[in-house]
Enzyme design. Structure first.
Site, PDB file in Angstrom:
ATOM      1  N   HIS A  38       0.972  -1.048   0.007  1.00  0.00           N
ATOM      2  CA  HIS A  38      -0.167   0.096   0.013  1.00  0.00           C
ATOM      3  C   HIS A  38       0.833   1.314   0.175  1.00  0.00           C
ATOM      4  O   HIS A  38       0.718   2.258  -0.796  1.00  0.00           O
ATOM      5  CB  HIS A  38      -0.920  -0.038   1.288  1.00  0.00           C
ATOM      6  CG  HIS A  38      -1.615   1.432   1.513  1.00  0.00           C
ATOM      7  ND1 HIS A  38      -2.927   1.389   1.008  1.00  0.00           N
ATOM      8  CD2 HIS A  38      -1.479   2.397   1.928  1.00  0.00           C
ATOM      9  CE1 HIS A  38      -3.367   2.697   1.447  1.00  0.00           C
ATOM     10  NE2 HIS A  38      -2.498   3.408   2.026  1.00  0.00           N
ATOM     11  N   GLU A  39       1.910   1.229   0.811  1.00  0.00           N
ATOM     12  CA  GLU A  39       2.583   2.555   1.070  1.00  0.00           C
ATOM     13  C   GLU A  39       3.510   2.703  -0.261  1.00  0.00           C
ATOM     14  O   GLU A  39       3.589   3.828  -0.822  1.00  0.00           O
ATOM     15  CB  GLU A  39       3.530   2.518   2.206  1.00  0.00           C
ATOM     16  CG  GLU A  39       2.820   2.315   3.457  1.00  0.00           C
ATOM     17  CD  GLU A  39       1.865   3.419   3.677  1.00  0.00           C
ATOM     18  OE1 GLU A  39       2.045   4.609   3.078  1.00  0.00           O
ATOM     19  OE2 GLU A  39       0.897   3.087   4.406  1.00  0.00           O
ATOM     20  N   HIS A  63       1.617   4.466  -2.936  1.00  0.00           N
ATOM     21  CA  HIS A  63       1.679   5.941  -3.162  1.00  0.00           C
ATOM     22  C   HIS A  63       2.586   6.452  -3.996  1.00  0.00           C
ATOM     23  O   HIS A  63       2.372   7.366  -4.668  1.00  0.00           O
ATOM     24  CB  HIS A  63       1.578   6.368  -1.690  1.00  0.00           C
ATOM     25  CG  HIS A  63       0.262   6.137  -1.063  1.00  0.00           C
ATOM     26  ND1 HIS A  63      -1.036   6.748  -1.588  1.00  0.00           N
ATOM     27  CD2 HIS A  63       0.011   5.681   0.273  1.00  0.00           C
ATOM     28  CE1 HIS A  63      -1.841   6.267  -0.634  1.00  0.00           C
ATOM     29  NE2 HIS A  63      -1.461   5.919   0.430  1.00  0.00           N
ATOM     30  N   GLU A  94      -6.152   6.698  -1.745  1.00  0.00           N
ATOM     31  CA  GLU A  94      -5.988   5.701  -0.719  1.00  0.00           C
ATOM     32  C   GLU A  94      -6.645   4.401  -1.304  1.00  0.00           C
ATOM     33  O   GLU A  94      -6.192   3.175  -1.028  1.00  0.00           O
ATOM     34  CB  GLU A  94      -6.799   6.196   0.609  1.00  0.00           C
ATOM     35  CG  GLU A  94      -6.054   7.201   1.486  1.00  0.00           C
ATOM     36  CD  GLU A  94      -4.697   6.716   1.852  1.00  0.00           C
ATOM     37  OE1 GLU A  94      -4.525   5.475   1.752  1.00  0.00           O
ATOM     38  OE2 GLU A  94      -3.963   7.848   2.286  1.00  0.00           O
TER      39      GLU A  94
HETATM   40 ZN   LIG Z   1      -2.242   5.393   2.262  1.00  0.00          ZN
END
Ligand SMILES: [Zn+2]
Length: 276
Positions: free
Chosen positions: A147-148, A151, A208
């Site tokens: 997830h990170e 980004h 997100e």
């Molecule tokens: Zn995030």
């Protein structure tokens, strides 16, 4: 600023809708001139960003150096947590590097009691020890890192920085560039809906959700079981009740909604995992 401009500013402040329409038009024009188009990995969304890979790497490296200096005493450089974070990050980084070959990936574990992690633009990752009881195993940690890192590869910070910067330029142009009172400036900025939180640049809900999607595919491509991602988000859902949300759910509709979305992407993730 001339009297005429002051008149224009007074006129606009009295008529917010016209100010917004003008600002939107100026932002639109600037946006086309100063950004370039790129496509996000996995989700193939067309986005406009105004920073090159090199600029993103410089920005991230600066912030990373600052963090490591400030939290020098908290850096963990041995032990099982350290070994796990290095092991999992290496596999996630190898997958992400295919989408962003220029980025220089590096992960640091900090001794902090907070359940959080983040990846700076350009590939520098920070993980807090407080997340490890929640990630519980390599696949859980891979979910967070996926997830990170998403980004960063989807250039979400560059996308938001650019929008904010252009909006400020638009405000300045509309206000005549100089000698608007701070109160008037704040009012114009507020009209454009960017508020005072520009420095922290929180990710949008869309970003997100996109990071969840890309991150899931990344962890599957790295060889982890994507169903473990669903299990992790369910643990997050239980753990986060009544607490301040960490970065990776800073502006999410709800963790329950997120679990459902991730489940919906499972077939795609299982195919991605099968391809190795
Ligand atoms: Zn995030």
């Amino acid at each position: 600023m001339s009297r005429a401009w002051k008149g224009v500013v007074a006129f606009l402040i009295a008529r917010p809708l016209i100010a917004i329409a003008l600002a939107a038009a100026v932002v639109g024009v600037l946006w086309l001139f100063f950004t370039h188009r790129q496509t996000t990995p996995v989700t193939h969304r067309a986005e406009r960003v105004g920073l090159t890979d090199k600029q993103q790497m410089q920005l991230g490296a600066q912030q990373y150096a600052k963090t490591l200096k400030e939290d020098r005493a908290q850096i963990v450089s041995s032990g099982p947590g350290y070994v796990e974070v290095q092991r999992v990050a290496k596999r996630i980084e190898a997958v992400a590097a295919k989408d962003k070959p220029n980025f220089v990936w590096k992960v640091t574990l900090l001794r902090k009691n907070e359940a959080n992690a983040y990846c700076l633009p350009g590939g520098k990752i920070v993980v807090f020890t407080g997340i490890l009881p929640l990630t519980r195993n390599d696949a859980g940690l891979a979910t967070v890192l996926g997830h990170e890192v998403a980004h960063a590869t989807a250039e979400h910070v560059a996308e938001r920085i650019e929008r904010d910067k252009l909006t400020r330029i638009a405000v300045a142009i509309i206000a005549g560039g100089i000698s608007v009172t701070p109160g008037q400036y704040a009012q114009l900025v507020a009209l454009l809906g960017i508020g005072g939180e520009a420095a922290s640049l929180p990710f949008s809900r869309k970003q997100e959700s996109e990071a969840d999607h890309i991150g899931l595919i990344y962890m599957a491509r790295a060889g982890y079981d994507p169903r473990q991602a669903v299990a992790f988000w369910k643990r997050m859902l239980r753990a986060s009740k009544g607490k301040e949300p960490p970065e990776f759910e800073s502006d999410h509709p709800s963790t329950a909604h997120r679990v459902k979305a991730v489940e919906g992407w499972l077939p795609e993730a299982e195919r991605a995992g099968g391809q190795g």
